[in-house]
Motif scaffolding. Structure first.
Motif, PDB file in Angstrom:
ATOM      1  N   VAL A 185       0.432  -1.218   0.083  1.00 21.68           N
ATOM      2  CA  VAL A 185      -0.312   0.281  -0.010  1.00 21.68           C
ATOM      3  C   VAL A 185       0.579   1.274   0.041  1.00 21.68           C
ATOM      4  CG1 VAL A 185      -1.679   1.716   1.456  1.00 21.68           C
ATOM      5  CG2 VAL A 185      -2.376  -0.717   0.697  1.00 21.68           C
ATOM      6  N   PHE A 186       2.024   1.417   0.718  1.00 24.45           N
ATOM      7  CA  PHE A 186       2.953   2.269   0.266  1.00 24.45           C
ATOM      8  C   PHE A 186       3.261   2.831  -0.740  1.00 24.45           C
ATOM      9  CE2 PHE A 186       6.926   4.183   1.670  1.00 24.45           C
ATOM     10  CZ  PHE A 186       6.498   5.601   1.938  1.00 24.45           C
ATOM     11  N   ILE A 187       3.429   1.213  -1.056  1.00 24.44           N
ATOM     12  CA  ILE A 187       4.615   2.435  -2.972  1.00 24.44           C
ATOM     13  C   ILE A 187       3.127   2.661  -3.541  1.00 24.44           C
ATOM     14  CG2 ILE A 187       5.289   0.631  -4.141  1.00 24.44           C
ATOM     15  CD1 ILE A 187       7.338  -1.548  -1.972  1.00 24.44           C
ATOM     16  N   ILE A 188       2.239   1.682  -3.009  1.00 21.40           N
ATOM     17  CA  ILE A 188       1.349   2.315  -4.387  1.00 21.40           C
ATOM     18  C   ILE A 188       0.528   3.803  -3.863  1.00 21.40           C
ATOM     19  CG2 ILE A 188       0.607  -0.025  -5.074  1.00 21.40           C
ATOM     20  CD1 ILE A 188      -2.386   0.651  -3.886  1.00 21.40           C
ATOM     21  N   SER A 189       0.591   4.064  -2.818  1.00 22.91           N
ATOM     22  CA  SER A 189       0.251   5.459  -2.500  1.00 22.91           C
ATOM     23  C   SER A 189       1.208   6.761  -2.686  1.00 22.91           C
ATOM     24  CB  SER A 189       0.210   5.271  -0.798  1.00 22.91           C
ATOM     25  OG  SER A 189       1.609   4.881  -0.651  1.00 22.91           O
ATOM     26  N   ILE A 190       2.459   6.358  -2.956  1.00 22.83           N
ATOM     27  CA  ILE A 190       3.635   7.351  -3.438  1.00 22.83           C
ATOM     28  C   ILE A 190       2.830   8.066  -4.367  1.00 22.83           C
ATOM     29  CG2 ILE A 190       5.979   7.627  -4.045  1.00 22.83           C
ATOM     30  CD1 ILE A 190       6.993   4.763  -2.156  1.00 22.83           C
ATOM     31  N   PRO A 191       2.983   7.493  -5.542  1.00 21.38           N
ATOM     32  CA  PRO A 191       2.370   8.600  -7.078  1.00 21.38           C
ATOM     33  C   PRO A 191       0.890   9.370  -6.548  1.00 21.38           C
ATOM     34  CG  PRO A 191       2.418   6.065  -7.521  1.00 21.38           C
ATOM     35  CD  PRO A 191       3.185   6.364  -5.989  1.00 21.38           C
ATOM     36  N   ALA A 192      -0.165   8.328  -5.388  1.00 19.04           N
ATOM     37  CA  ALA A 192      -0.763   9.521  -5.081  1.00 19.04           C
ATOM     38  C   ALA A 192      -0.578  10.726  -4.652  1.00 19.04           C
ATOM     39  CB  ALA A 192      -1.425   9.061  -4.135  1.00 19.04           C
ATOM     40  N   THR A 193       0.661  10.329  -3.490  1.00 21.62           N
ATOM     41  CA  THR A 193       0.881  11.585  -2.288  1.00 21.62           C
ATOM     42  C   THR A 193       2.073  12.377  -3.206  1.00 21.62           C
ATOM     43  OG1 THR A 193       1.298  10.360  -0.635  1.00 21.62           O
ATOM     44  CG2 THR A 193       2.975  12.415  -1.208  1.00 21.62           C
ATOM     45  N   LEU A 194       3.070  12.093  -4.471  1.00 24.37           N
ATOM     46  CA  LEU A 194       3.337  13.289  -5.468  1.00 24.37           C
ATOM     47  C   LEU A 194       2.301  13.552  -6.169  1.00 24.37           C
ATOM     48  CD1 LEU A 194       6.909  10.960  -6.367  1.00 24.37           C
ATOM     49  CD2 LEU A 194       6.392  12.974  -4.354  1.00 24.37           C
ATOM     50  N   SER A 195       1.146  13.540  -6.600  1.00 23.85           N
ATOM     51  CA  SER A 195       0.510  14.199  -7.762  1.00 23.85           C
ATOM     52  C   SER A 195       0.527  15.376  -6.888  1.00 23.85           C
ATOM     53  CB  SER A 195      -0.853  13.435  -7.123  1.00 23.85           C
ATOM     54  OG  SER A 195      -1.134  12.019  -7.006  1.00 23.85           O
ATOM     55  N   PHE A 196       0.654  15.983  -6.118  1.00 25.95           N
ATOM     56  CA  PHE A 196       0.283  17.121  -4.827  1.00 25.95           C
ATOM     57  C   PHE A 196       1.509  17.919  -5.681  1.00 25.95           C
ATOM     58  CE2 PHE A 196      -2.837  14.738  -3.267  1.00 25.95           C
ATOM     59  CZ  PHE A 196      -4.060  15.766  -3.724  1.00 25.95           C
ATOM     60  N   SER A 197       2.587  17.028  -6.325  1.00 21.59           N
ATOM     61  CA  SER A 197       3.900  18.085  -5.845  1.00 21.59           C
ATOM     62  C   SER A 197       5.285  17.590  -7.252  1.00 21.59           C
ATOM     63  CB  SER A 197       4.484  18.060  -4.586  1.00 21.59           C
ATOM     64  OG  SER A 197       4.897  16.424  -4.471  1.00 21.59           O
ATOM     65  N   THR A 198       5.841  16.352  -7.739  1.00 24.50           N
ATOM     66  CA  THR A 198       7.081  16.064  -8.188  1.00 24.50           C
ATOM     67  C   THR A 198       5.842  16.048  -9.315  1.00 24.50           C
ATOM     68  OG1 THR A 198       7.771  15.364  -6.110  1.00 24.50           O
ATOM     69  CG2 THR A 198       8.841  15.224  -8.739  1.00 24.50           C
ATOM     70  N   LEU A 199       5.075  15.354  -9.568  1.00 29.23           N
ATOM     71  CA  LEU A 199       4.023  14.669 -10.364  1.00 29.23           C
ATOM     72  C   LEU A 199       2.751  15.120 -10.561  1.00 29.23           C
ATOM     73  CD1 LEU A 199       3.850  10.814  -9.198  1.00 29.23           C
ATOM     74  CD2 LEU A 199       5.460  12.056 -10.824  1.00 29.23           C
ATOM     75  N   SER A 200       2.906  16.953 -10.195  1.00 26.37           N
ATOM     76  CA  SER A 200       1.214  17.348  -9.913  1.00 26.37           C
ATOM     77  C   SER A 200       0.923  17.879 -11.430  1.00 26.37           C
ATOM     78  CB  SER A 200       1.698  18.489  -9.088  1.00 26.37           C
ATOM     79  OG  SER A 200       2.382  19.044 -10.257  1.00 26.37           O
ATOM     80  N   HIS A 201       1.915  17.372 -12.528  1.00 24.12           N
ATOM     81  CA  HIS A 201       1.552  17.832 -14.064  1.00 24.12           C
ATOM     82  C   HIS A 201       1.789  16.493 -14.601  1.00 24.12           C
ATOM     83  CE1 HIS A 201       5.471  16.351 -13.503  1.00 24.12           C
ATOM     84  NE2 HIS A 201       5.555  15.820 -14.648  1.00 24.12           N
ATOM     85  N   VAL A 202       1.163  15.487 -14.214  1.00 29.02           N
ATOM     86  CA  VAL A 202       0.494  14.112 -14.580  1.00 29.02           C
ATOM     87  C   VAL A 202      -0.792  14.367 -14.308  1.00 29.02           C
ATOM     88  CG1 VAL A 202       0.045  11.894 -15.018  1.00 29.02           C
ATOM     89  CG2 VAL A 202       2.380  12.438 -13.780  1.00 29.02           C
ATOM     90  N   HIS A 203      -1.738  14.739 -15.969  1.00 32.99           N
ATOM     91  CA  HIS A 203      -3.296  14.943 -15.420  1.00 32.99           C
ATOM     92  C   HIS A 203      -3.437  13.785 -16.418  1.00 32.99           C
ATOM     93  CE1 HIS A 203      -4.763  18.083 -13.399  1.00 32.99           C
ATOM     94  NE2 HIS A 203      -3.014  18.502 -13.021  1.00 32.99           N
ATOM     95  N   PHE A 204      -4.189  13.020 -16.616  1.00 29.69           N
ATOM     96  CA  PHE A 204      -5.304  11.996 -17.748  1.00 29.69           C
ATOM     97  C   PHE A 204      -6.182  11.902 -17.251  1.00 29.69           C
ATOM     98  CE2 PHE A 204      -4.331   8.232 -15.061  1.00 29.69           C
ATOM     99  CZ  PHE A 204      -3.389   8.585 -14.488  1.00 29.69           C
ATOM    100  N   LEU A 205      -7.771  11.316 -17.725  1.00 34.35           N
ATOM    101  CA  LEU A 205      -8.626  10.554 -17.517  1.00 34.35           C
ATOM    102  C   LEU A 205      -9.578  11.335 -16.622  1.00 34.35           C
ATOM    103  CD1 LEU A 205      -8.245   7.189 -17.693  1.00 34.35           C
ATOM    104  CD2 LEU A 205      -9.479   7.861 -19.513  1.00 34.35           C
ATOM    105  N   ALA A 206      -9.030  11.114 -14.862  1.00 32.14           N
ATOM    106  CA  ALA A 206      -9.908  12.402 -14.388  1.00 32.14           C
ATOM    107  C   ALA A 206      -9.488  13.265 -13.562  1.00 32.14           C
ATOM    108  CB  ALA A 206     -10.988  10.498 -13.300  1.00 32.14           C
ATOM    109  N   GLY A 207      -7.849  13.537 -14.190  1.00 30.23           N
ATOM    110  CA  GLY A 207      -7.325  14.802 -13.137  1.00 30.23           C
ATOM    111  C   GLY A 207      -5.704  13.704 -13.023  1.00 30.23           C
ATOM    112  N   THR A 208      -5.436  13.725 -11.977  1.00 28.60           N
ATOM    113  CA  THR A 208      -4.355  13.629 -11.434  1.00 28.60           C
ATOM    114  C   THR A 208      -3.981  12.112 -11.151  1.00 28.60           C
ATOM    115  OG1 THR A 208      -4.539  14.096  -9.173  1.00 28.60           O
ATOM    116  CG2 THR A 208      -3.285  16.238 -10.395  1.00 28.60           C
TER     117      THR A 208
END
Ligand code: PFF
Length: 443
Positions: A349-372
């Protein structure tokens, strides 16, 4: 949790299921969704869906759990003698896994806020409560990962030790306290300048502001807030004592959940104007507005600290049910494997939550379908897996289970509510859920 009949009393079972239901859904997600999708109109749809779809579905999940009494990747096959139906359990397990992934992100934000307020109280942080900047909090990859890591860790330790009974006792104190604190915030918010506008925004259904998207999200929200369509509630009901009454349990959970959502809305919206925020602030709404409200109270930091602990508690009693479902399925209710499965599950769970957390920082530019990435994980769970899970379960109950078997677990309630409930689940709900689901894809 290996033994069946895990909750010793009906009250214990209701507290645990209410704990699973009441959490970030009612307090964090409902206000921000309502803010985006038109306030009163969203609230109205949410209430309609919760009462006419959520409640019967909750009764349905309790019925399956009570009838089947085993873990959810086996319960469907056990009840219907058709092994392939266990796919519903597996899909629920997947939903819960992804859900925990983004749930822990928000749990982590609470952790960071607690740390900030604690530091302020002991003098390690300058500035007022209102100066805690949400954007700053969520933009640090390191701190947010630490926050979510500690949220997952606490969840894991509780589940590993199997100390849910301790939690049951704690719930009896923490839940009423949470209600009291929410009331306190509501009172303070209502006395702020521009409060009536906020109240009107939340309570007045301006139907012209309701979009198709808003309706779909209101349905997703009612599933999310009641932990439906993930088989989470089936798991808890499978641990329930025989004397548990389905109707009373489901009804009390639905009512409590609605009250908490309303209180959270009434705590936040009246305060929005006074501090220059907009309803459509998004996921940060609660985190942005509440520090200002507490700042306006005497003993603000102290009260805010206690509130955050209660909020964390509510989130933890939900995340525990998420991990518990995995543990129950992968240990097949064998307690000896409990620790190992909880550990492996938490790491994943920790591993898959990392991209979710980074959606608000490092990966905030990644947008597709429903958003981040975060938005997409939420959308996948709340708008696809939960409704599909619920749809499949209604078909399962309506088409594959015997009416008499279902009736047998309703006890004294069978006379008044069984038939209407049964027809709703067999004929009406599958059509309604399917319809909403299909519309979503044409939207
Ligand atoms: N109902 C929880 C909340 O509103 O925070 C979220 C949730 C918990 C959903 C457990 C599903 C579940 F199985």
């Amino acid at each position: 949790m290996s033994k069946q009949s895990q909750w010793k009393t009906s009250t214990g079972f209701i507290l645990a299921s209410a704990g699973s239901a009441i959490g970030l859904g009612a307090m964090w997600k409902f206000p921000y969704m309502a803010g985006i999708y038109g306030g009163g109109a969203f609230l109205l749809m949410f209430l309609i869906f919760t009462i006419f779809i959520g409640l019967p579905l909750l009764i349905m999940e309790f019925t399956i759990g009570k009838l089947g009494r085993t873990y959810t990747t086996a319960i469907f096959g056990k009840l219907s003698n058709k092994k392939w139906t266990n796919v519903i359990g597996w899909s629920g397990n997947l939903a819960v896994f992804v859900l925990f992934g983004f749930y822990s992100v928000v749990g982590g934000w609470i952790m960071i806020y607690i740390a900030q307020v604690a530091m302020q109280i002991i003098g390690l942080r300058d500035g007022t409560l209102g100066s805690i900047q949400f954007e700053q909090v969520i933009s640090s990859p390191l701190y947010t990962m630490l926050g979510q890591g500690s949220f997952i860790l606490v969840t894991m330790v509780i589940v590993m030790l199997g100390v849910e009974h301790g939690l049951e006792k704690a719930s009896k104190v923490m839940m009423p306290l949470l209600f009291i604190f929410l009331l306190l915030i509501v009172v303070r918010s209502l006395s702020l300048e521009g409060a009536s506008e906020g109240v009107r925004f939340l309570l007045e259904p301006r139907m012209e502001e309701l979009s198709m998207e808003g309706i779909l999200f209101a349905l997703g929200q009612s599933f999310f807030a009641l932990s439906l369509g993930t088989t989470g509630m089936i798991t808890y009901a499978s641990y329930a004592p025989k004397e548990m009454t389905i109707k009373t349990s489901a009804l009390s959970i639905v009512i409590m959940n609605i009250i908490v959502a309303l209180l959270a809305g009434l705590a936040i919206f009246p305060a929005i104007n006074a501090f220059g925020y907009k309803p459509e602030e998004g996921p940060g709404l609660l985190f942005k507005v509440l520090p200002h409200v507490f700042e306006k109270m005497s003993f603000g930091p102290g009260f805010y600290f206690i509130f955050l602990i209660l909020f964390l508690f509510a989130a933890l009693t939900s995340s525990i049910s998420l991990l518990e479902l995995n543990v129950s399925n992968f240990t097949k209710n064998d307690n000896r494997k409990r620790g190992k499965v909880a550990l492996i599950g938490s790491i994943l769970v920790f591993i898959i939550s990392i991209p979710a957390t980074l959606s608000f920082s490092t990966l905030s530019h990644v947008h597709f379908l429903a958003g981040t990435i975060f938005d997409n994980m939420d959308f996948l769970v709340s708008n696809i897996l939960m409704p599909l899970g619920a749809l499949a379960t209604t078909l399962f109950v309506g088409q594959l289970l015997k009416k008499e078997d279902l009736k047998s677990v309703f006890g004294n309630d069978r006379l008044k509510i069984f038939m209407p409930w049964y027809y709703l689940v067999k004929y009406v709900l599958p059509v309604v859920i399917l319809l909403v689901f299909v519309i979503q894809f044409f939207n």
